[in-house]
Scaffold this active site. Structure first.
Site, PDB file in Angstrom:
ATOM      1  N   SER A 273       4.335   2.284   8.085  1.00 54.80           N
ATOM      2  CA  SER A 273       4.022   0.416   7.282  1.00 54.80           C
ATOM      3  C   SER A 273       5.848   1.068   6.447  1.00 54.80           C
ATOM      4  CB  SER A 273       3.203   1.657   6.323  1.00 54.80           C
ATOM      5  OG  SER A 273       1.406   1.059   7.147  1.00 54.80           O
TER       6      SER A 273
ATOM      7  N   HIS B  11       0.748  -1.339  -0.481  1.00 55.64           N
ATOM      8  CA  HIS B  11      -0.185   0.277  -0.107  1.00 55.64           C
ATOM      9  C   HIS B  11       0.560   1.443  -0.245  1.00 55.64           C
ATOM     10  CE1 HIS B  11      -0.029  -0.085   4.281  1.00 55.64           C
ATOM     11  NE2 HIS B  11       0.334   0.831   4.171  1.00 55.64           N
TER      12      HIS B  11
END
Length: 526
Positions: A208, A99
């Site tokens: 992330s 992502h």
């Protein structure tokens, strides 16, 4: 009444689409100009015992994202700048989250304690399990940045863990401390499932893709947090990372095999009596097999008792080590060979071994774009595209979904269905009419699913384009798959003639995506 509901749905859709860019940008990690380091007191103390090579292997990832716009499929959303984290792995590569780079038109990495940015290329991406690998344009970076060693086994509950990354709120490397709280086999991005490790170290937007470290070894990659609770963060464990890296070794990502049969637990006493099962029998009941053919290995009311010899309990769980229970589907990725999964099944009181076909792909009538851009075709003032999960996400409000349900739209009624011979995909009108006298008097058809063209049922977007290409009739008629509404009738030659002017007036560069233009310019069917 039906027209009023449909009109209300269109208004809701327009508002949602107008806010799309804002929502997408708001939900992503953002860059920050604040240069204050983000290192907690506990983590600072713990970090002193961590080799400098760990911090040296963590990088900041900068991506310029161009997300698809399902509402206007001929274009992309405005560029969005996001930042995330990554870690050096073997083979002169950077590992990060999917992502963080999916739909990126430009990717750069920045080493810790450095002002230099190095251009990178995405060479492998798995949106389902949220992993991606980058290659750098300048590989001399790896001469001074060695990979972190990855632990060969799962961590233990209560292991002390440090989460490294570059979350928003500062420019320096952040290190937060916590423990391993939970290990489960859970859904990731539908229909993919995998092992997930929960930690209570703080994970925030920008973390992330950063490594989670126990001792001197990486145990996984940070990828998400639970927003409705405090200090619940999630990492992708090394076991999932190793599966991904082995998969892409041949230059292509195939995906994780899975079974898609509907199962239910064997906990209810009446169910056990109904199936005439001995108290010693444990397992999962097949409620609805994925396929109904006679040759399919599983049948309704079968009881799956073992996977490759490993017993399953009445909740569908298996033992993993001395203190860990996980869903039995965890074993699929470990024991499936050449697309076959060995299962022990109890059927009508008899135990038998079957080989269940498993696949990484679950065909859906309304699929996800999965990193692609939506196909489209412009015909006069109409824009056609295929229905996707991303398009439905735009209308994910109670009012809009109620309106779709009220008119029996297959966007609602067939959302979980598989393609069949009559329909390979759903074709819809993705956008309001382009301004044109040809559409005068018609209601806005946005989100209407095309049922037929001049009486011929539409199987797919390519089929629709072929039908329009081969038409010789004076008029072209579009019927839609819904209750109420209206059919759209246009003069065929005028629709074709007006298309080029409509494209020019609205700044649309091409009449269709490459796949639909290939059909449009092809030879008519005989």
């Amino acid at each position: 009444m039906r027209f009023a509901h449909f009109a209300f749905f269109i208004c809701a859709l327009t508002v949602i689409c107008a806010r799309l860019n804002f929502v997408a940008a708001e939900s992503l990690p953002q860059n920050s100009d604040d240069s204050a380091p983000l290192v907690t007191a506990d983590a600072a103390a713990a970090a002193s015992s961590i080799p400098s090579s760990v911090a040296n292997a963590v990088v900041k990832v900068f991506s310029t994202m161009r997300y698809p716009d399902p509402y206007r499929p001929w274009s992309k959303q405005a560029p969005a700048e996001i930042s995330a984290s990554g870690v050096v792995i073997e083979g002169k590569r950077i590992l990060t989250n999917a992502h963080a780079v999916l739909y990126a038109s430009q990717v750069q990495i920045q080493p810790n304690q450095s002002g230099d940015k190095i251009s990178a290329t995405v060479i492998a991406v798995a949106p389902g399990i949220d992993l991606a690998v980058l290659k750098l344009d300048d590989e001399s970076f790896f001469n001074t940045h060695a990979p972190i060693a990855r632990a060969p086994e799962l961590p233990q509950i209560k292991d002390a863990v440090l989460a490294y990354g570059f979350p928003s709120g500062g420019a320096s490397l952040s290190i937060t401390k916590g423990i391993v709280s939970r290990i489960e086999f859970v859904p990731y991005n539908f229909p993919v499932a995998g092992l997930r490790v929960q930690i209570d170290a703080a994970i925030n937007p920008g973390n992330s893709g950063g490594p989670a470290v126990v001792g001197e070894q990486m145990i996984g990659l940070a990828f998400s947090r639970f927003n409705e609770a405090q200090n619940i963060g999630y990492i992708i464990p090394n076991e999932e990372i190793e599966l991904f890296l082995r998969d892409i070794a041949d230059g292509h990502y195939d995906g994780k095999p899975a079974m898609y049969d509907d199962l239910q637990t064997l906990e209810n006493p009446a169910l056990r009596t109904f199936l005439k099962l001995d108290k010693s029998v444990e397992g999962m009941v097949v409620h609805r097999p994925f396929h109904g053919e006679a040759s399919y290995p599983l049948k309704e009311w079968d009881v799956i008792t073992q996977v490759a010899g490993t017993p399953i309990d009445d909740q569908g769980m298996i033992k993993l080590g001395a203190d860990l229970r996980v869903n039995f589907r965890y074993l699929i990725q470990k024991v499936a060979q050449q697309g076959k999964l060995p299962l022990t099944v109890l059927r009508a009181g008899k135990s038998m071994l079957v080989q269940l076909p498993v696949s990484p792909n679950r065909p859906l009538l309304i699929p996800s774009l999965n990193g692609e851009y939506p196909p489209y075709f412009v015909y006069g003032p109409l824009v056609f595209s295929k229905a996707t999960q991303e398009f439905i996400a735009l209308v994910n409000s109670v009012a809009a979904l109620n309106s779709l349900a009220f008119v029996h739209s297959p966007l609602v009624t067939r959302r979980g269905d598989a393609p069949d011979a009559e329909r390979e995909e759903l074709v819809l009108v993705s956008s309001p009419f382009f301004p044109s006298k040809l559409s005068r008097g018609y209601s806005n058809p946005t989100a209407a699913v095309v049922y037929s063209v001049n009486g011929t049922k539409v199987r797919s977007l390519r089929h629709l384009v072929a039908l329009l290409r081969d038409l010789k009739d004076e008029f072209v008629t579009f019927d839609f798959d819904r209750q109420g509404g209206e059919a759209l009738v246009f003069p065929r030659k005028e629709m074709v003639a007006a298309t080029e002017e409509i494209l020019t007036d609205n700044g649309v560069r091409a009449q269709g995506s490459s796949d639909t233009l290939e059909v449009w310019k092809g030879k008519p069917a005989k």
